[in-house]
Design a protein around this motif. Structure first.
Motif, PDB file in Angstrom:
ATOM      1  N   VAL A 131       0.852  -1.184   0.000  1.00 40.52           N
ATOM      2  CA  VAL A 131       0.000   0.000   0.000  1.00 40.52           C
ATOM      3  C   VAL A 131       0.891   1.237   0.000  1.00 40.52           C
ATOM      4  CG1 VAL A 131      -1.774   1.279   1.249  1.00 40.52           C
ATOM      5  CG2 VAL A 131      -1.820  -1.226   1.231  1.00 40.52           C
ATOM      6  N   ASP A 132       0.694   2.097  -0.984  1.00 40.12           N
ATOM      7  CA  ASP A 132       1.443   3.352  -1.099  1.00 40.12           C
ATOM      8  C   ASP A 132       0.440   4.496  -0.980  1.00 40.12           C
ATOM      9  OD1 ASP A 132       3.147   5.409  -1.583  1.00 40.12           O
ATOM     10  OD2 ASP A 132       3.906   4.672  -3.494  1.00 40.12           O
ATOM     11  N   LEU A 133       0.309   5.041   0.203  1.00 38.73           N
ATOM     12  CA  LEU A 133      -0.702   6.059   0.484  1.00 38.73           C
ATOM     13  C   LEU A 133      -0.010   7.388   0.754  1.00 38.73           C
ATOM     14  CD1 LEU A 133      -3.680   6.767   1.017  1.00 38.73           C
ATOM     15  CD2 LEU A 133      -3.291   6.172   3.416  1.00 38.73           C
ATOM     16  N   GLN A 134      -0.475   8.449   0.072  1.00 40.40           N
ATOM     17  CA  GLN A 134       0.098   9.779   0.229  1.00 40.40           C
ATOM     18  C   GLN A 134      -1.011  10.788   0.464  1.00 40.40           C
ATOM     19  OE1 GLN A 134       2.610  11.085  -2.969  1.00 40.40           O
ATOM     20  NE2 GLN A 134       3.196  12.987  -1.943  1.00 40.40           N
ATOM     21  N   LYS A 135      -0.788  11.684   1.447  1.00 44.76           N
ATOM     22  CA  LYS A 135      -1.709  12.772   1.755  1.00 44.76           C
ATOM     23  C   LYS A 135      -0.927  14.079   1.721  1.00 44.76           C
ATOM     24  CE  LYS A 135      -4.676  10.056   4.843  1.00 44.76           C
ATOM     25  NZ  LYS A 135      -5.218   9.966   6.228  1.00 44.76           N
ATOM     26  N   ASP A 136      -1.347  15.001   0.868  1.00 42.61           N
ATOM     27  CA  ASP A 136      -0.686  16.300   0.789  1.00 42.61           C
ATOM     28  C   ASP A 136      -1.712  17.355   0.412  1.00 42.61           C
ATOM     29  OD1 ASP A 136      -1.161  15.564  -1.789  1.00 42.61           O
ATOM     30  OD2 ASP A 136       0.931  15.571  -2.452  1.00 42.61           O
ATOM     31  N   ARG A 137      -1.255  18.574   0.200  1.00 41.70           N
ATOM     32  CA  ARG A 137      -2.118  19.688  -0.165  1.00 41.70           C
ATOM     33  C   ARG A 137      -1.618  20.297  -1.471  1.00 41.70           C
ATOM     34  NH1 ARG A 137      -5.017  21.826   4.208  1.00 41.70           N
ATOM     35  NH2 ARG A 137      -5.605  20.074   5.560  1.00 41.70           N
TER      36      ARG A 137
END
Length: 274
Positions: A131-137
């Motif tokens: 799982v490659d999960l990214q959270k950014d703005r």
């Protein structure tokens, strides 16, 4: 040059110095020694030894250094002696005063419910997902606000047949008792069991603001979404893997072998739509 009449007078170029007898006379009169200039030979007036500077005074801090070395040497000898005594077994083992400690304050388990299971587990699949999960703005640099996790999840899924759902009249026996027909519910997939011993975070990137937020507020369930995604991916993979078809075949073989051992010559196993 001095004149003949003044031959007993000291020259003007060399000042007169008191003799040893004069100094001793003065010392006897006052009771205190009168120091005189030290001759070049290192001896004092009156042929007495002139006390020169000590080695410690010649080297500033020399006494303190020697004292420190002596203390360190004594401490080393004490440590060696203690190790030797410990090796002989005379005294008990010495423990590290700063050793790591682990305290378990967990509460005893609470039994919430008991269920009677009538399922036959016919197949089980082991899966692994990345799982490659990214959270950014948007329009915010990653080094300021970013959270990316690379998670390797390992889990298993069971495929079973629930015998408690067998309907009335699902078992039909022939008149000559040589054949039997059984209708079973279709196999189902159990819940995905994520193996935490084999699952791990491979890499993680966090921005500056994310790290500051962890220090101030913290989030104990920060990785919960990653675990849930891994379970969902494994469940989807199990549905597409043909695990239920393997469960049907294994259940059929099990019942055929069991019923034939009871004297039935022909055994027919069918599955109803779930």
């Amino acid at each position: 040059m001095a004149r003949d009449g003044d031959s007993n007078e000291p020259t003007r170029e060399f000042p007169e110095y008191p003799t040893g007898d004069d100094l001793r006379a003065r010392s006897g009169a006052t009771g205190d020694p009168i120091p005189g200039p030290a001759p070049a030979s290192g001896r004092g007036v009156g042929d007495e030894p002139y006390p020169g500077p000590s080695p410690a005074a010649a080297r500033p801090g020399g006494g303190a250094v020697r004292g420190l070395l002596a203390v360190l040497g004594a401490a080393a000898l004490v440590v060696v002696a203690l190790i030797g005594v410990q090796a002989t077994g005379i005294l008990p083992d010495f423990r590290n005063p700063f050793a790591k400690e682990q305290t378990d304050r967990s509460q005893p388990p609470l039994l919430k419910s008991i269920r009677d299971l009538s399922r036959y587990v016919a197949a089980e699949g082991d899966f692994q997902v990345v799982v490659d999960l990214q959270k950014d703005r948007k329009n915010v640099p990653d080094f300021l606000l970013n959270q990316r996790t690379l998670f390797v999840g390992a889990g298993s899924v069971e495929a079973y047949v629930d015998f408690s759902r067998i309907a009335e009249g699902a078992v039909v026996e022939s008149a000559d008792k040589k054949s039997v027909e059984i209708k079973l519910p279709a196999p189902q997939l159990g819940e995905t069991n994520l193996d935490l011993d084999k699952s791990y975070v491979f890499a993680e990137e966090r921005g500056l603001f994310n790290r500051i937020n962890d220090l101030v507020a913290g989030d104990a369930n920060r990785q919960q979404q990653v675990y849930q995604l891994a379970e969902d991916r494994i469940t989807t993979a199990a549905r597409d893997s043909g695990l239920t078809a393997r469960a049907e075949e294994n259940t059929r073989k099990m019942l055929e072998g069991l019923l034939r051992s009871l004297g039935y010559q022909q055994v027919t196993v069918t599955y109803t739509a779930s």
